[in-house]
Design a protein around this motif. Sequence first.
Motif, short mmCIF file in Angstrom:
data_model
loop_
_atom_site.label_atom_id
_atom_site.label_comp_id
_atom_site.label_asym_id
_atom_site.label_seq_id
_atom_site.Cartn_x
_atom_site.Cartn_y
_atom_site.Cartn_z
N ALA A 70 48.44 -23.99 27.64
CA ALA A 70 47.22 -23.92 28.46
C ALA A 70 47.09 -22.62 29.24
O ALA A 70 45.98 -22.14 29.47
N PHE A 73 44.81 -19.27 28.56
CA PHE A 73 43.37 -19.27 28.86
C PHE A 73 43.08 -18.59 30.18
O PHE A 73 41.99 -18.08 30.38
N MET A 76 42.42 -14.81 29.51
CA MET A 76 41.30 -14.38 28.68
C MET A 76 40.22 -13.78 29.57
O MET A 76 39.91 -14.29 30.62
#
Length: 77
Positions: A70, A73, A76
């Motif tokens: 997880a 992310f 990003m």
Amino acid sequence: MGAVMQRSMPASSRLHSEAIQFRIILAATYPFFLAAAIVQRVLPGQATRRGLLPVRRSVFGEAKAMAVSAIPFAFMG
């Protein structure tokens, strides 16, 4: 000379900085993922309802796997 010169970090320094940030976020979020892994272990899941054998990792290994999948992310963008 109206142009503003920006200094960029060397690639190795930037990678080191991102690795440190990753570890900090991992340490901060791991307790939440550990709680989620414990809840998943206690409650029957979809795999057991369908007769599939779930992969049995330790609760700690499962929490780390969830966190590591997880966290990217957050980087990003």
